[in-house]
Write an enzyme that holds these catalytic residues in place. Sequence first.
Site, PDB file in Angstrom:
ATOM      1  N   ASP A  83       0.726  -1.008   0.164  1.00  0.00           N
ATOM      2  CA  ASP A  83       0.007  -0.003  -0.120  1.00  0.00           C
ATOM      3  C   ASP A  83       0.700   1.294   0.151  1.00  0.00           C
ATOM      4  O   ASP A  83       1.781   1.560   0.711  1.00  0.00           O
ATOM      5  CB  ASP A  83      -0.924  -0.051   1.275  1.00  0.00           C
ATOM      6  CG  ASP A  83      -2.038   0.966   1.030  1.00  0.00           C
ATOM      7  OD1 ASP A  83      -1.921   2.100   0.335  1.00  0.00           O
ATOM      8  OD2 ASP A  83      -3.038   0.753   1.915  1.00  0.00           O
ATOM      9  N   ASP A  94      -3.034   7.212  -3.227  1.00  0.00           N
ATOM     10  CA  ASP A  94      -3.248   6.184  -2.623  1.00  0.00           C
ATOM     11  C   ASP A  94      -3.552   4.866  -3.124  1.00  0.00           C
ATOM     12  O   ASP A  94      -4.622   4.752  -3.852  1.00  0.00           O
ATOM     13  CB  ASP A  94      -4.143   6.524  -1.369  1.00  0.00           C
ATOM     14  CG  ASP A  94      -4.155   5.444  -0.288  1.00  0.00           C
ATOM     15  OD1 ASP A  94      -3.476   4.357  -0.327  1.00  0.00           O
ATOM     16  OD2 ASP A  94      -5.012   5.621   0.821  1.00  0.00           O
ATOM     17  N   HIS A 154     -11.865   6.408   1.676  1.00  0.00           N
ATOM     18  CA  HIS A 154     -11.754   7.703   2.532  1.00  0.00           C
ATOM     19  C   HIS A 154     -11.329   8.941   1.327  1.00  0.00           C
ATOM     20  O   HIS A 154     -10.831   8.860   0.475  1.00  0.00           O
ATOM     21  CB  HIS A 154     -10.674   7.846   3.403  1.00  0.00           C
ATOM     22  CG  HIS A 154      -8.995   7.163   3.020  1.00  0.00           C
ATOM     23  ND1 HIS A 154      -8.069   8.055   2.510  1.00  0.00           N
ATOM     24  CD2 HIS A 154      -8.934   5.981   2.764  1.00  0.00           C
ATOM     25  CE1 HIS A 154      -7.391   7.160   2.088  1.00  0.00           C
ATOM     26  NE2 HIS A 154      -7.772   5.995   2.278  1.00  0.00           N
ATOM     27  N   HIS A 162      -6.708  11.237   5.263  1.00  0.00           N
ATOM     28  CA  HIS A 162      -8.339  10.882   5.892  1.00  0.00           C
ATOM     29  C   HIS A 162      -8.882  12.097   6.260  1.00  0.00           C
ATOM     30  O   HIS A 162      -9.072  12.387   7.051  1.00  0.00           O
ATOM     31  CB  HIS A 162      -8.251   9.731   7.022  1.00  0.00           C
ATOM     32  CG  HIS A 162      -7.704   8.488   6.342  1.00  0.00           C
ATOM     33  ND1 HIS A 162      -6.361   8.134   6.655  1.00  0.00           N
ATOM     34  CD2 HIS A 162      -8.223   7.351   5.928  1.00  0.00           C
ATOM     35  CE1 HIS A 162      -6.411   6.880   6.126  1.00  0.00           C
ATOM     36  NE2 HIS A 162      -7.308   6.477   5.901  1.00  0.00           N
ATOM     37  N   GLU A 188     -10.977   1.418  -1.134  1.00  0.00           N
ATOM     38  CA  GLU A 188     -10.248   0.164  -0.909  1.00  0.00           C
ATOM     39  C   GLU A 188     -10.911  -0.977  -0.273  1.00  0.00           C
ATOM     40  O   GLU A 188     -10.845  -0.998   1.045  1.00  0.00           O
ATOM     41  CB  GLU A 188      -8.887   0.487  -0.038  1.00  0.00           C
ATOM     42  CG  GLU A 188      -9.364   1.525   1.214  1.00  0.00           C
ATOM     43  CD  GLU A 188      -8.094   1.924   2.102  1.00  0.00           C
ATOM     44  OE1 GLU A 188      -7.373   1.085   2.350  1.00  0.00           O
ATOM     45  OE2 GLU A 188      -7.808   3.024   2.273  1.00  0.00           O
ATOM     46  N   GLU A 282      -6.761  -1.166  -3.791  1.00  0.00           N
ATOM     47  CA  GLU A 282      -7.250   0.235  -3.874  1.00  0.00           C
ATOM     48  C   GLU A 282      -6.823   1.322  -4.972  1.00  0.00           C
ATOM     49  O   GLU A 282      -5.600   0.870  -5.479  1.00  0.00           O
ATOM     50  CB  GLU A 282      -6.337   0.527  -2.519  1.00  0.00           C
ATOM     51  CG  GLU A 282      -6.560   2.241  -2.105  1.00  0.00           C
ATOM     52  CD  GLU A 282      -6.147   2.712  -0.909  1.00  0.00           C
ATOM     53  OE1 GLU A 282      -5.023   2.286  -0.576  1.00  0.00           O
ATOM     54  OE2 GLU A 282      -6.672   3.700  -0.386  1.00  0.00           O
TER      55      GLU A 282
HETATM   56 MN    MN Z   1      -3.657   2.920   0.829  1.00  0.00          MN
HETATM   57 MN    MN Z   2      -6.271   4.614   1.825  1.00  0.00          MN
END
Ligand code: MN
Ligand code: MN
Length: 297
Positions: A83, A94, A154, A162, A188, A282
């Site tokens: 990630d 992200d 998010h 976030h 995600e 994600e």
């Molecule tokens: Mn992530």
């Molecule tokens: Mn994330």
Amino acid sequence: MDPLDALREAGRIAAKVRDNTIKEIEPGIKIVDICDVVNRRVAEQGAKMAFPTNVDINHVAAHYCSPINDKTVIPEKSLVKLDIGVHVDGYIADTAVTKCFDSEYEYLVEAAKAGLDAAIQTIRPGIKANVIGSAIENAINGKGARPISNLTGHKLARYVVHCPGYSIPNVGGFGSHTIQEGDVYAIEPFAVPRSANGQVTDGPPSNIYLMQKKRNVKGRAKIMMKFIQSEYKTLPFASRWVLRKFKGSEGEAAFKELLKSKVVTSYPQLLERTRGMVAQAEHSVIVTEDGCEVTTV
Ligand code: MN
Ligand code: MN
């Protein structure tokens, strides 16, 4: 730079580094080397880390990040989540993928991807977030797996990973806010076996930290606090990054002081409650007039 261009640039870099790095992950490789190579590649592309790289094994769903001198290696037969967070001028991408070294769990990887695809097909201005959650849940169920219900996508904002109150659930029934054109979201889904509980619980501290509040600390700790504040601002950072700048026992003592005085706080690792295997997928998206643009393709 124009915000949209910065988001696209961050997305392009995050995707490239993700794809180059996941290819190289094999059992026996040290996790700290994976984390470090991501950092190096992101820097080479002229971008910065939006948060420390997470390498999460098996039932660890999120927030494992190597401490300095980590000896942990990728285990045989594991399910590995990579990630990555990249920012360009504070505009964040992200993205995460899962690599599976046990064919028994390949369906979880497919389930997480199916959940993500369903969300990308569904998201558009005017719908409520819970509609996306239902789409994710149905797609994951359709692959014989179960979503993790208490982890969510998010909303992203400049220098904020976030945005509180704007999550994209991975199940139906939650998320009453309405998606708007121009919003930027990380979506995600996480998939676990049906026999697992489908929730995460807090595990041991991660090595991921956030600056909490400037406080009256002295000496080395004060210099370290100023460094953290100017370097990472409101973004999460790794203890490893700081301790390589402030070397040795003096650096360690200063970091302990910042923790003790709550200048910085750590995130817990997030573990599947029943130790079920976890897969994740994600992408980051910009909501457009009639759908979305995926920045991390
Ligand atoms: Mn992530
Ligand atoms: Mn994330």
